[in-house]
Design a protein around this motif. Sequence first.
Motif, mmCIF file in Angstrom:
data_model
loop_
_atom_site.group_PDB
_atom_site.id
_atom_site.type_symbol
_atom_site.label_atom_id
_atom_site.label_comp_id
_atom_site.label_asym_id
_atom_site.label_seq_id
_atom_site.Cartn_x
_atom_site.Cartn_y
_atom_site.Cartn_z
ATOM 1 N N LYS A 137 -10.363 79.264 -48.841
ATOM 2 C CA LYS A 137 -10.786 77.917 -48.473
ATOM 3 C C LYS A 137 -9.584 76.992 -48.316
ATOM 4 O O LYS A 137 -9.480 76.240 -47.339
ATOM 5 N N ASN A 138 -8.662 77.060 -49.262
ATOM 6 C CA ASN A 138 -7.494 76.179 -49.199
ATOM 7 C C ASN A 138 -6.628 76.478 -47.983
ATOM 8 O O ASN A 138 -6.076 75.562 -47.360
ATOM 9 N N ALA A 139 -6.502 77.744 -47.622
ATOM 10 C CA ALA A 139 -5.731 78.106 -46.433
ATOM 11 C C ALA A 139 -6.387 77.534 -45.179
ATOM 12 O O ALA A 139 -5.705 77.017 -44.281
ATOM 13 N N MET A 140 -7.710 77.623 -45.118
ATOM 14 C CA MET A 140 -8.424 77.075 -43.970
ATOM 15 C C MET A 140 -8.251 75.559 -43.879
ATOM 16 O O MET A 140 -7.957 75.005 -42.811
ATOM 17 N N LEU A 141 -8.393 74.855 -45.028
ATOM 18 C CA LEU A 141 -8.270 73.402 -45.028
ATOM 19 C C LEU A 141 -6.855 72.956 -44.662
ATOM 20 O O LEU A 141 -6.667 72.005 -43.892
ATOM 21 N N ALA A 198 -13.739 69.495 -59.271
ATOM 22 C CA ALA A 198 -13.547 69.257 -60.696
ATOM 23 C C ALA A 198 -12.590 70.282 -61.293
ATOM 24 O O ALA A 198 -11.902 70.013 -62.271
ATOM 25 N N ALA A 199 -12.537 71.467 -60.685
ATOM 26 C CA ALA A 199 -11.686 72.534 -61.205
ATOM 27 C C ALA A 199 -10.272 72.400 -60.652
ATOM 28 O O ALA A 199 -10.003 71.637 -59.733
ATOM 29 N N ALA A 200 -9.358 73.195 -61.220
ATOM 30 C CA ALA A 200 -7.946 73.112 -60.853
ATOM 31 C C ALA A 200 -7.622 73.875 -59.574
ATOM 32 O O ALA A 200 -6.496 73.853 -59.106
ATOM 33 N N GLY A 201 -8.606 74.560 -58.978
ATOM 34 C CA GLY A 201 -8.334 75.386 -57.801
ATOM 35 C C GLY A 201 -8.459 74.655 -56.495
ATOM 36 O O GLY A 201 -8.508 75.290 -55.442
ATOM 37 N N GLY A 202 -8.507 73.320 -56.510
ATOM 38 C CA GLY A 202 -8.691 72.545 -55.299
ATOM 39 C C GLY A 202 -7.452 72.454 -54.439
ATOM 40 O O GLY A 202 -6.376 72.947 -54.791
ATOM 41 N N ILE A 203 -7.589 71.771 -53.325
ATOM 42 C CA ILE A 203 -6.523 71.720 -52.329
ATOM 43 C C ILE A 203 -5.282 71.005 -52.851
ATOM 44 O O ILE A 203 -4.155 71.379 -52.510
ATOM 45 N N ALA A 204 -5.436 69.981 -53.691
ATOM 46 C CA ALA A 204 -4.270 69.253 -54.197
ATOM 47 C C ALA A 204 -3.392 70.159 -55.051
ATOM 48 O O ALA A 204 -2.163 70.136 -54.947
ATOM 49 N N ALA A 205 -4.024 70.970 -55.903
ATOM 50 C CA ALA A 205 -3.265 71.898 -56.735
ATOM 51 C C ALA A 205 -2.620 72.981 -55.883
ATOM 52 O O ALA A 205 -1.475 73.385 -56.116
ATOM 53 N N GLN A 206 -3.357 73.475 -54.883
ATOM 54 C CA GLN A 206 -2.830 74.515 -54.010
ATOM 55 C C GLN A 206 -1.572 74.045 -53.279
ATOM 56 O O GLN A 206 -0.610 74.790 -53.102
ATOM 57 N N ARG A 210 -6.797 62.498 -54.664
ATOM 58 C CA ARG A 210 -7.720 63.161 -55.581
ATOM 59 C C ARG A 210 -8.887 62.237 -55.938
ATOM 60 O O ARG A 210 -8.690 61.038 -56.127
ATOM 61 N N LEU A 211 -10.073 62.825 -56.032
ATOM 62 C CA LEU A 211 -11.207 62.075 -56.568
ATOM 63 C C LEU A 211 -11.003 61.839 -58.060
ATOM 64 O O LEU A 211 -11.202 60.734 -58.562
ATOM 65 N N ALA A 212 -10.587 62.870 -58.765
ATOM 66 C CA ALA A 212 -10.289 62.783 -60.192
ATOM 67 C C ALA A 212 -9.285 63.870 -60.523
ATOM 68 O O ALA A 212 -9.130 64.838 -59.764
ATOM 69 N N HIS A 213 -8.586 63.725 -61.614
ATOM 70 C CA HIS A 213 -7.645 64.758 -62.023
ATOM 71 C C HIS A 213 -8.400 65.954 -62.603
ATOM 72 O O HIS A 213 -9.435 65.798 -63.243
ATOM 73 N N ALA A 214 -7.886 67.142 -62.353
ATOM 74 C CA ALA A 214 -8.542 68.368 -62.795
ATOM 75 C C ALA A 214 -8.234 68.642 -64.267
ATOM 76 O O ALA A 214 -7.551 69.600 -64.614
ATOM 77 N N THR A 215 -8.725 67.758 -65.111
ATOM 78 C CA THR A 215 -8.572 67.920 -66.549
ATOM 79 C C THR A 215 -9.942 67.803 -67.196
ATOM 80 O O THR A 215 -10.885 67.250 -66.618
#
Length: 281
Positions: free
Chosen positions: A35-39, A60-68, A102-107
């Motif tokens: 998903k992140n590669a596509m985005l 909400a999880a750490a696997g989102g595009i910002a972390a990637q 980010r909508l919110a930090h992944a913490t």
Amino acid sequence: MANFHNDQAEGLRRMLAGPRPRVFTFLSALPDEEKNAMLTNLGASLVRSGSDVLMLDARAAAGGIAAQLDAPRRASLLDVARQEGRMSELVQSMPQGFGVARLAHATVQARSQLEAAVQDDLLMRRLGQAFGTLAREHDIVVVDGELGVDDGFALPALAGGEIVVQVSNSAASIKAAYSMIKRLTSALGRRPISVVVSGVDERQAGVVHDNIAQVASRYLATRVELLGSVPADEHVGRAARLGRSVVEAFPLAGASLAFRKLAGRCSMADLAPAAGMRMAG
């Protein structure tokens, strides 16, 4: 709360009336990496086509595009809504040419704050207003989204934009994609939804889309449109290892051609009736 969420979505449509910006929320029936590669490559393709693009990580999880993308931690929309951050601190410019927020930090703490915010009408209004303000500064907003426990979005205003589900041609992925569409229909009501098919050519993508669309029409009375497809292409991984998008590193690759076509569809002013909801109120 359901009425409030509908009001937020309608409010977004009124605020964003006109040709800009377009808001696309992507869900995925594939692993985070795909998903992140596509985005990332879609965002880079949109930038190269002349659009001012914002990538919003609403996971909400750490696997989102910002972390990637290893985007530096800055203020989030939730921070702004809680008056703990400023709008000027939201967006980080990335080498691919788009901005990331980010909508919110992944913490754990941020996730609990976001869950609590859903019960606070004032805070949710501030969150929606901050998002509307941020969105108006860009031509296209690409949202890395996910469904919550109530089958809605953490940011209710996203229901007023266009929703796209990424899927492959595997039986498990198709089943998962249909499940997402069913959950969306249950939470948001009958509305158009699009799919983008990864790892296949256009003919195979048409078969995948037809299978999903027929079942969704029969059992959910929901229209599912095909936004586009991206074939399996080793150049995507090679470009990522170089820290670049495939359209920049290998412009003649099959995936590059597909991403440019997909970006063109996303940029088209008349796409909304086929792949989502027009932003006019």
